[in-house]
Design an enzyme around this catalytic site. Structure first.
Site, short mmCIF file in Angstrom:
data_model
loop_
_atom_site.label_atom_id
_atom_site.label_comp_id
_atom_site.label_asym_id
_atom_site.label_seq_id
_atom_site.Cartn_x
_atom_site.Cartn_y
_atom_site.Cartn_z
N ARG A 149 1.39 -1.17 0.04
CA ARG A 149 0.01 -0.37 -0.03
C ARG A 149 0.55 1.14 0.20
NH1 ARG A 149 -1.18 1.63 4.30
NH2 ARG A 149 -2.27 -0.59 5.40
N ASP A 189 -8.64 19.09 -14.60
CA ASP A 189 -9.24 17.31 -14.65
C ASP A 189 -8.92 17.78 -15.75
OD1 ASP A 189 -10.68 15.49 -15.67
OD2 ASP A 189 -11.89 15.31 -14.41
N LYS A 224 -10.66 5.87 -18.40
CA LYS A 224 -10.60 6.66 -19.93
C LYS A 224 -9.67 6.60 -20.96
CE LYS A 224 -14.39 7.69 -17.27
NZ LYS A 224 -14.79 8.67 -16.75
#
Ligand SMILES: *Cc1c(COP(=O)(O)O)cnc(C)c1O
Length: 377
Positions: free
Chosen positions: A46, A170, A195
């Site tokens: 992690r 973004d 995307k």
């Protein structure tokens, strides 16, 4: 190096242990310590993972930033980014943002004492007016989703600097291939790698890219504390996808330009939203800050009834949420991706029930146009 060379090589030199040309997927969760606290920089996956590090270095190079951090989804990355805000702080966000981003600011962060004003960021005076003494962050999308409005990133960055605010952009729709907000003065870039960066509709992910050491400390702490890290397999898959980003984006862009021109001349279509069209209200800003116009197009038909009929008739365009994959998709934002935004706010922002959004894939252009032709008949 050029963009394509970097996308293929940056962040990785063949593993000296094996000379493997392609980076290994390090699935290990933990790492052997030679002695207490004596290790090779990795303790627990992690906190740090070699496959994730290769990906992060690669994306940082492509987006012209010093650091990149990868998260389990685009929204996990945006959530991490909002950790620059504390209770009592205020944010200014584009009013035409991705539905999930709107929900995060409007429905989730409010419970933590963070207030948001949504404004049309294509006009700088709207942002100026919204600034309050407790404002900390301006978060924009350019182009926006689904109306493809363009905000002048450099102009907003200058305003943000003069008011001591952070600017995050973004950049999901443009990808670093067509636009680099950090070079225009933004502080933080975010991508939903689900995307175009992923590009094959088979992975969820998000990434933050930035230059500041202070932000690195903050975001690295959040990445480890919240734990929404990108899995080693998805890091590897994303590295693989990024190698073809340039050729995919060229084709998305070329197909979309041709389809936008076709739609503009179609008599059943009221309005076409595509930044590559000269009729687009911010076409000149698009030309100034972008190197291409991307693969997203929206268009408006008479009403919801007609939109529904058209949506049912598509044979090649697949009715689905999401975007940026090699296959063409079609969606109805008002009832799908943007359903979480109340109808009166949607309509006020220009997102009508007759709006249809296309994610143009990289199929043969003739087949895409034929499908549109028969669906609109
Ligand atoms: C999809 C999307 C997001 C959210 O990303 P997820 O990976 O779905 O969490 C954020 N911004 C934009 C512009 C998007 O298209």
């Amino acid at each position: 190096m050029g963009f394509s060379t970097d996308s293929i090589h940056a962040g990785y030199t063949p593993d000296p242990a094996t000379n493997a040309v392609i980076p290994p997927i390090h699935l290990t969760t933990t790492y052997y310590q030679d002695d207490i606290g004596k290790h090779k920089g990795y303790v627990y996956s992690r906190s740090g993972n070699p496959t994730r590090d290769i990906l992060q270095k690669n994306i940082a190079v492509l987006e012209k930033g010093k650091y990149a951090l990868a998260f389990s989804s685009g929204l996990a990355a945006i959530h991490a980014l909002t950790s620059v805000l504390k209770a009592g702080d205020h944010a200014i966000v584009s009013n035409d943002v991705y539905g999930g981003t709107f929900r995060l600011f409007e429905k989730f962060l409010v419970d933590y004492g963070i207030k948001t004003t949504f404004v049309d960021t294509t006009r700088i005076e709207n942002i100026e007016k919204a600034i309050q003494p407790n404002s900390k962050l301006i978060h924009i999308e350019s182009p926006t989703n689904p109306l493809l409005a363009i905000s002048d990133i450099q102009e907003i960055a200058n305003l943000a600097k003069s008011k001591n605010l952070l600017l995050s952009v973004d950049n999901t729709f443009m990808t670093p291939y067509f636009q680099n907000p950090l070079l225009l003065g933004a502080d933080i870039v975010v991508h939903s790698t689900t995307k175009y960066l992923g590009g094959h509709s088979d992975l969820l992910g998000g990434v933050l890219i930035f230059n500041s050491d202070e932000l690195y400390e903050r975001f690295k702490f959040v990445q480890n504390s919240i734990g929404a890290v990108l899995s080693p397999f998805d890091c590897w898959l994303l590295l693989r996808s990024i190698k073809t980003l340039a050729v995919r984006m060229e084709r998305h862009n070329k197909n979309a330009m041709e389809i936008a021109k076709y739609l503009v001349n179609h008599q059943k279509i009221k309005k076409v939203f595509y930044p590559g069209l000269e009729s687009h209200p911010q076409h000149s800003i698009a030309r100034k800050q972008m190197r291409g116009f991307g693969g997203m197009i929206s268009f408006e038909v008479e009403n919801f009834e007609f939109a529904k009929t058209v949506l049912k008739k598509f044979k090649l365009f697949t009715l689905a949420e999401s975007l940026g994959g090699v296959e063409s998709l079609v969606c109805h934002p008002a009832s799908m991706t943007h359903a979480s935004i109340p109808k009166e706010i949607r309509e006020k922002n220009g997102l009508t029930d007759g709006l249809i959004r296309l994610s143009i894939g990289i199929e043969d252009i003739e087949d895409l146009i034929n499908d549109l032709e028969q669906a609109l008949k």
